[in-house]
Design a protein around this motif. Structure first.
Motif, mmCIF file in Angstrom:
data_model
loop_
_atom_site.group_PDB
_atom_site.id
_atom_site.type_symbol
_atom_site.label_atom_id
_atom_site.label_comp_id
_atom_site.label_asym_id
_atom_site.label_seq_id
_atom_site.Cartn_x
_atom_site.Cartn_y
_atom_site.Cartn_z
ATOM 1 N N HIS A 103 0.970 -1.093 0.117
ATOM 2 C CA HIS A 103 -0.005 0.057 -0.009
ATOM 3 C C HIS A 103 0.809 1.210 -0.224
ATOM 4 O O HIS A 103 2.064 1.084 0.708
ATOM 5 N N ALA A 104 0.650 2.297 -0.723
ATOM 6 C CA ALA A 104 1.411 3.418 -0.921
ATOM 7 C C ALA A 104 0.424 4.710 -0.156
ATOM 8 O O ALA A 104 -0.673 4.797 -0.692
ATOM 9 N N SER A 147 3.527 7.377 -4.969
ATOM 10 C CA SER A 147 2.492 6.919 -5.740
ATOM 11 C C SER A 147 2.505 5.251 -5.652
ATOM 12 O O SER A 147 3.471 4.613 -5.318
ATOM 13 N N LEU A 148 1.372 4.711 -6.215
ATOM 14 C CA LEU A 148 1.060 3.294 -6.490
ATOM 15 C C LEU A 148 2.548 2.877 -7.505
ATOM 16 O O LEU A 148 3.134 1.835 -6.984
ATOM 17 N N MET A 149 2.689 3.552 -8.510
ATOM 18 C CA MET A 149 3.851 2.972 -9.148
ATOM 19 C C MET A 149 5.025 3.298 -8.641
ATOM 20 O O MET A 149 5.966 2.190 -8.901
ATOM 21 N N ASP A 150 5.445 4.084 -7.572
ATOM 22 C CA ASP A 150 6.744 3.912 -6.927
ATOM 23 C C ASP A 150 6.760 2.899 -6.079
ATOM 24 O O ASP A 150 7.587 2.216 -5.943
ATOM 25 N N SER A 151 5.596 2.488 -5.459
ATOM 26 C CA SER A 151 5.575 1.275 -4.447
ATOM 27 C C SER A 151 5.883 0.087 -5.297
ATOM 28 O O SER A 151 6.529 -1.023 -4.719
ATOM 29 N N ILE A 152 5.236 -0.114 -6.411
ATOM 30 C CA ILE A 152 5.401 -1.347 -7.505
ATOM 31 C C ILE A 152 6.693 -1.436 -7.783
ATOM 32 O O ILE A 152 7.470 -2.522 -7.940
ATOM 33 N N VAL A 182 4.654 -0.360 -15.970
ATOM 34 C CA VAL A 182 5.202 -1.635 -15.425
ATOM 35 C C VAL A 182 5.601 -2.496 -16.585
ATOM 36 O O VAL A 182 4.698 -3.063 -17.284
ATOM 37 N N ARG A 183 6.856 -2.598 -16.956
ATOM 38 C CA ARG A 183 7.559 -3.239 -17.815
ATOM 39 C C ARG A 183 8.291 -4.507 -17.194
ATOM 40 O O ARG A 183 9.012 -5.402 -18.019
ATOM 41 N N ARG A 184 8.327 -4.766 -16.111
ATOM 42 C CA ARG A 184 9.262 -5.868 -15.510
ATOM 43 C C ARG A 184 8.648 -7.210 -15.542
ATOM 44 O O ARG A 184 9.111 -8.294 -15.796
ATOM 45 N N ALA A 185 7.315 -7.352 -14.619
ATOM 46 C CA ALA A 185 6.704 -8.376 -14.483
ATOM 47 C C ALA A 185 5.121 -8.383 -15.136
ATOM 48 O O ALA A 185 4.681 -7.147 -15.325
ATOM 49 N N PRO A 186 4.578 -9.499 -15.275
ATOM 50 C CA PRO A 186 3.322 -9.442 -15.822
ATOM 51 C C PRO A 186 2.465 -8.897 -14.705
ATOM 52 O O PRO A 186 2.349 -8.760 -13.736
ATOM 53 N N LEU A 187 1.209 -8.452 -15.397
ATOM 54 C CA LEU A 187 0.021 -7.721 -14.514
ATOM 55 C C LEU A 187 -1.051 -8.733 -14.930
ATOM 56 O O LEU A 187 -1.504 -8.897 -15.830
ATOM 57 N N LEU A 188 -1.833 -9.116 -13.842
ATOM 58 C CA LEU A 188 -3.125 -9.782 -13.743
ATOM 59 C C LEU A 188 -4.033 -8.734 -13.048
ATOM 60 O O LEU A 188 -4.225 -8.461 -12.029
ATOM 61 N N LEU A 189 -4.991 -8.220 -14.015
ATOM 62 C CA LEU A 189 -6.193 -7.572 -13.740
ATOM 63 C C LEU A 189 -7.332 -8.453 -13.418
ATOM 64 O O LEU A 189 -7.735 -9.199 -14.150
ATOM 65 N N VAL A 190 -7.859 -8.169 -12.252
ATOM 66 C CA VAL A 190 -9.037 -9.230 -11.899
ATOM 67 C C VAL A 190 -10.160 -8.272 -11.745
ATOM 68 O O VAL A 190 -10.142 -7.299 -10.972
#
Length: 278
Positions: free
Chosen positions: A37-38, A92-97, A135-143
């Motif tokens: 959480h950010a 931000s969320l991006m920073d935390s990821i 985000v370009r490093r890991a796959p993203l799963l959107l639910v």
């Protein structure tokens, strides 16, 4: 091999649905789940006007909420080889990821399509769009919101066969092997119109996915790829949609046109977006 799964949360029901899906998807796999959480102010311009004495209680409350979410996930897990941790950060969320990716070598980011304030007619919330774009490093799963888990026995993979298949395919291969899934490869055009390059890439795909159950499907006469994909999901009871986020791909158009009525894309199944490898 242990998987490192990042589950960002804004404490919404959509975020919890995504967490539950991740737990069940990897129910039989050794995993470490990182709930992140950010903490940030919606209006950064007001940050300097708020005394620290008012900020500290807010921070403590959100830290407690994050631990509650993690403990709730522990109770839901049925695998003693599941481990849990929290990542609380500022910004931000991006920073935390990015922080989590760098520190823990995340294999997959799992999050809801919309956050706590998501409008009903919006397919993807602003956070989801930002993560897709950056985000370009890991796959993203959107639910999707209120998505109930169903084992992904039928994986949908649309492709134009216009690009060389590389490491990106490994994510789809691992997912299929994990659940003994079949893979529906969907090409939205007539088979006989494939160029020599497309045919070569098609053969390469077959080689990469050898040993898995593959079904090749051809769809024509669709105004948009979005409609073709949506109809295929309905007609074939697909359980999960997977796509590679190439430059100038369908995904770019998706995030530019988030309103369902405009795009004609309303997937009720999870959507795995795989970053392209350079």
């Amino acid at each position: 091999m242990r998987k490192h799964i990042l589950v960002p949360t804004d404490f919404s029901e959509n975020a919890w649905s995504a967490a539950l899906y991740a737990l069940k998807l990897y129910a039989n796999t050794p995993c470490t789940f990182y709930f992140s959480h950010a903490f940030t102010f919606l209006n950064t311009g007001t940050r300097t006007q708020v005394p620290q004495s008012q900020i500290d209680p807010l921070v403590e409350k959100e830290k407690e909420q994050l631990i509650e979410v993690m403990n709730r996930a522990k109770k839901e897990s049925t695998n003693s080889d599941h481990e849990f941790d929290t990542i609380f950060s500022f910004g931000s969320l991006m920073d935390s990821i990015k922080l989590a990716n760098k520190k823990y070598k995340i294999d997959l980011v799992v999050m809801g399509t919309k956050g706590a304030t998501g409008a009903k007619k919006i397919l993807l919330g602003s956070n989801a769009v930002a993560v897709i774009n950056k985000v370009r490093r890991a796959p993203l799963l959107l639910v999707p919101s209120k998505c109930k888990y169903k084992a992904p026995k039928k994986i949908l993979f649309p492709s134009a066969f216009t690009r060389f298949f590389g490491e990106e395919i490994q994510s789809i291969k691992e997912l299929a092997a994990l659940h003994n899934s079949s893979i529906d490869v969907l090409h939205i055009n007539a088979k006989e119109t494939l160029s020599d390059i497309q045919n070569a890439n098609l053969d390469m795909l077959k080689n990469y996915l050898e040993g898995l159950e593959l079904n090749f499907n051809w769809r024509t006469d669709y105004k948009t790829k979005a409609y073709a994909i949506t109809d295929f999901i309905k007609e074939n009871n697909s359980n999960i949609l997977t796509m590679i986020n190439y430059e100038h791909s369908f995904i770019e158009n998706l995030v530019k046109e988030p309103v369902i009525k405009r795009l004609g894309f309303n997937s009720k199944i999870p959507f795995m977006i795989i970053p392209r490898k350079k």
